[in-house]
Design an enzyme around this catalytic site. Structure first.
Site, PDB file in Angstrom:
ATOM      1  N   LYS A  14       0.838  -1.199   0.000  1.00  0.00           N
ATOM      2  CA  LYS A  14       0.000   0.000   0.000  1.00  0.00           C
ATOM      3  C   LYS A  14       0.881   1.261   0.000  1.00  0.00           C
ATOM      4  O   LYS A  14       2.101   1.176   0.250  1.00  0.00           O
ATOM      5  CB  LYS A  14      -0.913  -0.044   1.225  1.00  0.00           C
ATOM      6  CG  LYS A  14      -1.925  -1.208   1.184  1.00  0.00           C
ATOM      7  CD  LYS A  14      -2.730  -1.276   2.468  1.00  0.00           C
ATOM      8  CE  LYS A  14      -3.834  -2.333   2.388  1.00  0.00           C
ATOM      9  NZ  LYS A  14      -4.650  -2.365   3.610  1.00  0.00           N
ATOM     10  N   TYR A  54     -12.451  -3.701  -3.608  1.00  0.00           N
ATOM     11  CA  TYR A  54     -12.967  -4.097  -2.298  1.00  0.00           C
ATOM     12  C   TYR A  54     -14.413  -4.596  -2.354  1.00  0.00           C
ATOM     13  O   TYR A  54     -14.910  -5.139  -1.367  1.00  0.00           O
ATOM     14  CB  TYR A  54     -12.808  -2.962  -1.279  1.00  0.00           C
ATOM     15  CG  TYR A  54     -11.395  -2.891  -0.720  1.00  0.00           C
ATOM     16  CD1 TYR A  54     -10.902  -3.898   0.110  1.00  0.00           C
ATOM     17  CD2 TYR A  54     -10.541  -1.840  -1.036  1.00  0.00           C
ATOM     18  CE1 TYR A  54      -9.608  -3.859   0.607  1.00  0.00           C
ATOM     19  CE2 TYR A  54      -9.239  -1.791  -0.538  1.00  0.00           C
ATOM     20  CZ  TYR A  54      -8.788  -2.807   0.287  1.00  0.00           C
ATOM     21  OH  TYR A  54      -7.504  -2.767   0.780  1.00  0.00           O
ATOM     22  N   ARG A 119      -0.988 -14.635   4.168  1.00  0.00           N
ATOM     23  CA  ARG A 119      -1.727 -13.992   5.270  1.00  0.00           C
ATOM     24  C   ARG A 119      -0.979 -14.162   6.596  1.00  0.00           C
ATOM     25  O   ARG A 119      -0.973 -13.265   7.431  1.00  0.00           O
ATOM     26  CB  ARG A 119      -3.139 -14.594   5.399  1.00  0.00           C
ATOM     27  CG  ARG A 119      -4.081 -14.254   4.260  1.00  0.00           C
ATOM     28  CD  ARG A 119      -4.502 -12.800   4.231  1.00  0.00           C
ATOM     29  NE  ARG A 119      -5.394 -12.418   5.292  1.00  0.00           N
ATOM     30  CZ  ARG A 119      -6.200 -11.354   5.239  1.00  0.00           C
ATOM     31  NH1 ARG A 119      -6.239 -10.578   4.160  1.00  0.00           N
ATOM     32  NH2 ARG A 119      -6.959 -11.036   6.256  1.00  0.00           N
ATOM     33  N   THR A 125      -5.164  -7.856  10.557  1.00  0.00           N
ATOM     34  CA  THR A 125      -5.526  -6.574   9.936  1.00  0.00           C
ATOM     35  C   THR A 125      -5.149  -5.380  10.816  1.00  0.00           C
ATOM     36  O   THR A 125      -4.629  -4.378  10.328  1.00  0.00           O
ATOM     37  CB  THR A 125      -7.052  -6.532   9.679  1.00  0.00           C
ATOM     38  OG1 THR A 125      -7.413  -7.663   8.882  1.00  0.00           O
ATOM     39  CG2 THR A 125      -7.447  -5.255   8.965  1.00  0.00           C
ATOM     40  N   ARG A 136       2.863  -6.610   9.494  1.00  0.00           N
ATOM     41  CA  ARG A 136       2.076  -5.582  10.200  1.00  0.00           C
ATOM     42  C   ARG A 136       2.480  -5.469  11.666  1.00  0.00           C
ATOM     43  O   ARG A 136       2.463  -4.385  12.235  1.00  0.00           O
ATOM     44  CB  ARG A 136       0.579  -5.899  10.052  1.00  0.00           C
ATOM     45  CG  ARG A 136       0.051  -5.648   8.634  1.00  0.00           C
ATOM     46  CD  ARG A 136      -1.309  -6.317   8.430  1.00  0.00           C
ATOM     47  NE  ARG A 136      -1.956  -5.943   7.173  1.00  0.00           N
ATOM     48  CZ  ARG A 136      -3.074  -6.501   6.729  1.00  0.00           C
ATOM     49  NH1 ARG A 136      -3.666  -7.457   7.442  1.00  0.00           N
ATOM     50  NH2 ARG A 136      -3.615  -6.110   5.591  1.00  0.00           N
ATOM     51  N   ASN A 156      -1.762  -0.271   7.309  1.00  0.00           N
ATOM     52  CA  ASN A 156      -1.140  -1.547   7.671  1.00  0.00           C
ATOM     53  C   ASN A 156      -0.261  -2.120   6.569  1.00  0.00           C
ATOM     54  O   ASN A 156      -0.057  -3.318   6.484  1.00  0.00           O
ATOM     55  CB  ASN A 156      -2.213  -2.541   8.130  1.00  0.00           C
ATOM     56  CG  ASN A 156      -3.323  -2.705   7.112  1.00  0.00           C
ATOM     57  OD1 ASN A 156      -3.200  -2.242   5.979  1.00  0.00           O
ATOM     58  ND2 ASN A 156      -4.395  -3.381   7.497  1.00  0.00           N
ATOM     59  N   HIS A 159      -1.880  -5.200   1.377  1.00  0.00           N
ATOM     60  CA  HIS A 159      -3.116  -5.953   1.147  1.00  0.00           C
ATOM     61  C   HIS A 159      -2.728  -7.362   0.747  1.00  0.00           C
ATOM     62  O   HIS A 159      -1.780  -7.551  -0.012  1.00  0.00           O
ATOM     63  CB  HIS A 159      -3.948  -5.328   0.024  1.00  0.00           C
ATOM     64  CG  HIS A 159      -5.028  -6.270  -0.438  1.00  0.00           C
ATOM     65  ND1 HIS A 159      -6.203  -6.429   0.256  1.00  0.00           N
ATOM     66  CD2 HIS A 159      -5.068  -7.160  -1.466  1.00  0.00           C
ATOM     67  CE1 HIS A 159      -6.939  -7.359  -0.342  1.00  0.00           C
ATOM     68  NE2 HIS A 159      -6.269  -7.818  -1.392  1.00  0.00           N
ATOM     69  N   GLU A 170      -9.358 -11.117  -7.430  1.00  0.00           N
ATOM     70  CA  GLU A 170      -8.466  -9.953  -7.325  1.00  0.00           C
ATOM     71  C   GLU A 170      -7.352  -9.991  -8.371  1.00  0.00           C
ATOM     72  O   GLU A 170      -6.982  -8.954  -8.928  1.00  0.00           O
ATOM     73  CB  GLU A 170      -7.872  -9.886  -5.912  1.00  0.00           C
ATOM     74  CG  GLU A 170      -8.943  -9.551  -4.873  1.00  0.00           C
ATOM     75  CD  GLU A 170      -8.415  -9.449  -3.458  1.00  0.00           C
ATOM     76  OE1 GLU A 170      -9.178  -9.036  -2.577  1.00  0.00           O
ATOM     77  OE2 GLU A 170      -7.240  -9.790  -3.214  1.00  0.00           O
TER      78      GLU A 170
END
Ligand code: ADP
Ligand code: MG
Length: 201
Positions: A14, A54, A119, A125, A136, A156, A159, A170
């Site tokens: 991001k 999103y 992940r 998140t 993160r 954070n 994505h 996506e």
């Protein structure tokens, strides 16, 4: 060899990840896991593109709203709304400002369990709740509470697709046919080969 090593996932560094000079650090963590980079670009997305991203999953708005309400309640904070859709819409509006504020790095990664492994490397998140050792958890100090108070997104850094279905949608949204490269990575033999019989001379 089965096809499980062909699972793919989308990762976006991001704008805050780029601005904090963490591109290399972030890519390194995925690269050393054994996953294979099969697509990469550097772009400034539009607000329409981010909204579409999103809302690819029709349930995302309500889910993110619920997660945000619960996150506040868990800390004894009274949320400004109890309606998940309203809360979700607020998050989406902030994301449309956050995600277009500068360039982002868009990547497709492939390998066994790519979605879950990514992940795990990325972490929870909310940086306040993400484990040390995750991207993160190691590099951010933000929380739902602080983000909410300033009516902005939780910053954070990355994505990452949340499920295989989300990843497929996506990847189709961010990459055109032909932008993802099929190739062999030498280390795949040690990761996936059944017999390991090509090592000793
Ligand atoms: P993830 O990115 O971990 O998959 P979500 O899909 O639930 O998380 O949310 C997308 C992004 O929206 C988050 O990464 C974060 O930047 C932002 N966000 C989510 N919930 C909130 C919230 N309650 N307040 C502010 N920003 C949020
Ligand atoms: Mg998500």
């Amino acid at each position: 060899m089965h096809n499980f090593h062909k699972e793919r996932t989308l990762v976006v560094i991001k704008p805050d990840g780029v601005q904090r000079s963490l591109i290399g650090e972030i890519i390194k963590r995925f690269e050393r896991s054994g996953l294979k980079l099969i697509g990469l670009k550097f772009i400034v997305p539009s607000a329409e593109f981010i909204e579409a991203h999103y809302t690819l999953d029709k349930n995302w708005l309500v889910n993110v709203g619920n997660k945000s309400i619960q996150g506040l309640k868990d800390k004894g904070i009274v949320p400004s709304t109890e309606d998940p859709e309203t809360a979700g819409r607020k998050v989406l509006d902030t994301l449309k400002k956050y995600m277009v504020s500068g360039p982002v790095v868009v990547m497709a990664w492939q390998g066994a369990n790519a979605v879950k492994i990514v992940r795990k490397i990325v972490g929870n998140t909310e940086p306040l709740a993400s484990d040390v050792g995750t991207i993160r958890g190691d590099f951010v100090l933000d929380s739902y509470n602080f983000a909410d108070a300033d009516a902005r997104s939780v910053r954070n850094l990355v994505h990452a697709s949340g499920s295989v279905e989300e990843a497929d949608m996506e990847l189709g949204h961010w990459f055109k046919e032909g932008e993802l490269v099929n190739y062999r990575l030498v280390q795949e033999q040690i990761l996936y080969d059944v017999n390991l019989d090509g090592i000793l001379e």
